[in-house]
Design an enzyme around this catalytic site. Structure first.
Site, PDB file in Angstrom:
ATOM      1  CG  ASN A 197      -6.738   9.635   0.936  1.00 14.36           C
ATOM      2  OD1 ASN A 197      -6.198   9.718   2.033  1.00 14.36           O
ATOM      3  ND2 ASN A 197      -6.588   8.551   0.181  1.00 14.36           N
ATOM      4  CG  ASP A 226      -3.596   1.061   4.152  1.00 11.31           C
ATOM      5  OD1 ASP A 226      -4.754   1.437   3.892  1.00 11.31           O
ATOM      6  OD2 ASP A 226      -2.877   0.459   3.332  1.00 11.31           O
TER       7      ASP A 226
HETATM    8  C1  FPP Z   1      -6.594   4.332   4.973  1.00 11.58           C
HETATM    9  O1  FPP Z   1      -7.383   3.171   5.012  1.00 11.58           O
HETATM   10  C2  FPP Z   1      -7.139   5.312   5.894  1.00 11.58           C
HETATM   11  C3  FPP Z   1      -7.488   6.586   5.568  1.00 11.58           C
HETATM   12  C4  FPP Z   1      -7.367   7.104   4.200  1.00 11.58           C
HETATM   13  C5  FPP Z   1      -8.086   7.487   6.572  1.00 11.58           C
HETATM   14  C6  FPP Z   1      -7.482   7.443   7.941  1.00 11.58           C
HETATM   15  C7  FPP Z   1      -8.285   8.298   8.838  1.00 11.58           C
HETATM   16  C8  FPP Z   1      -8.634   8.026  10.125  1.00 11.58           C
HETATM   17  C9  FPP Z   1      -8.152   6.829  10.837  1.00 11.58           C
HETATM   18  C10 FPP Z   1      -9.532   8.908  10.904  1.00 11.58           C
HETATM   19  C11 FPP Z   1      -9.599  10.373  10.558  1.00 11.58           C
HETATM   20  C12 FPP Z   1      -8.459  11.136  11.056  1.00 11.58           C
HETATM   21  C13 FPP Z   1      -8.405  11.877  12.184  1.00 11.58           C
HETATM   22  C14 FPP Z   1      -7.144  12.556  12.508  1.00 11.58           C
HETATM   23  C15 FPP Z   1      -9.509  12.021  13.122  1.00 11.58           C
HETATM   24  P1  FPP Z   1      -8.219   2.764   3.726  1.00 11.58           P
HETATM   25  O2  FPP Z   1      -9.553   3.389   3.820  1.00 11.58           O
HETATM   26  O3  FPP Z   1      -7.450   3.101   2.501  1.00 11.58           O
HETATM   27  O4  FPP Z   1      -8.308   1.217   3.935  1.00 11.58           O
HETATM   28  P2  FPP Z   1      -8.377   0.125   2.778  1.00 11.58           P
HETATM   29  O5  FPP Z   1      -7.045   0.150   2.087  1.00 11.58           O
HETATM   30  O6  FPP Z   1      -8.611  -1.124   3.541  1.00 11.58           O
HETATM   31  O7  FPP Z   1      -9.515   0.480   1.865  1.00 11.58           O
END
Ligand code: FPP
Length: 253
Positions: free
Chosen positions: A81, A33
């Protein structure tokens, strides 16, 4: 004892943390996250945060290998998501494809077994192909098992299991009295994977967000304020150090 690493609050004061190599959690699961906030702080698009998050994935897999963690589960895309803007959803699908294309050979060389938790049939065709190819190529490896939770939701997983079991009952293959915890576990995406010992969530949030709802019954939780792109090897080690100083009683005394 496995190793010694040093953390410092200031340059003069170093603190040694020693990990017990006989008590490394077998299964570590991480809610990756804070990519969006990391990017926002730098006035960059959210997708740049996700890209930076992929670098952390590389670091963490290497460290898991060094530490002897057997199962590593990364929550990359939840069933919720899809509600994100289309360009962000597409960017995440693209990142999955790019990641597998660029990393598969090295992951395979290092003995990593790639598994996916979640319903991949809803992903774009190129992503489905990359995923199936990665699973196939790495299936006989014996190193770290990397579970990528993609289009994964804990509730969705349980409902899916209930439907599959109901079908078995309907078809006369099992009876209602056969249903128990062991049987239900066989119908989860995590069949044959032990429950997570340790669940890590960076970025300051302290909730489970539909992650491994069945499997987290006795997991230890560890939180950190750093956003995922800033999550380093030392954070994983500190999480394990704290885990090693917890008393897991599984409901006993
Ligand atoms: C949450 O942070 C993160 C995600 C929903 C995506 C995670 C994906 C990756 C790190 C890369 C893709 C995956 C692979 C396996 C290559 P957020 O966007 O919700 O952060 P925020 O809460 O700060 O908005």
């Amino acid at each position: 004892m496995l190793d010694v690493f040093k953390t410092s609050k200031n340059r003069n004061e170093k603190k040694e943390i020693v990990l017990d190599k006989d008590n490394i959690p077998k299964h570590v699961a991480i809610i990756m996250d804070g990519n969006g906030r990391w990017a926002k702080k730098r006035k960059l698009p959210r997708t740049v945060g996700h890209k930076a998050g992929v670098e952390t994935i590389r670091r963490v897999i290497k460290e898991a290998h060094i530490l002897g963690i057997k199962f590593l589960t990364l929550y990359a895309f939840s069933t919720e998501n899809w509600k994100r803007p289309d360009d962000e959803v597409s960017a995440l699908m693209k990142l999955l494809v790019e990641y597998l294309r660029s990393e598969l050979a090295e992951l395979n060389r290092n003995g990593v077994v790639i598994k996916i938790l979640g319903d991949i049939t809803k992903l774009p065709i190129d992503a489905q192909k990359e995923v199936l190819n990665a699973i196939e190529i790495t299936k006989n490896n014996t190193g770290v098992v990397l579970n990528i939770a993609f289009n994964y939701g804990g509730r969705d997983e349980i409902i899916r299991a209930v439907k599959l079991i109901s079908k078995e009952v309907e078809d006369g293959n099992i009876s209602v009295s056969d249903i128990n915890e062991g049987l239900l576990e066989k119908y989860l995406y995590t069949s044959n994977i032990p429950d997570p010992d340790l669940i890590i969530r960076p970025s300051g949030e302290q909730r489970i967000s539909n992650f491994l709802l069945w499997q987290c019954a006795y997991s230890e939780f560890w939180y950190s304020n750093v956003c995922w792109p800033d999550f380093k090897e030392e954070h994983l080690r500190k999480a394990i150090y704290d885990y090693q100083h917890r008393d897991r009683r599984y409901g006993g005394v």
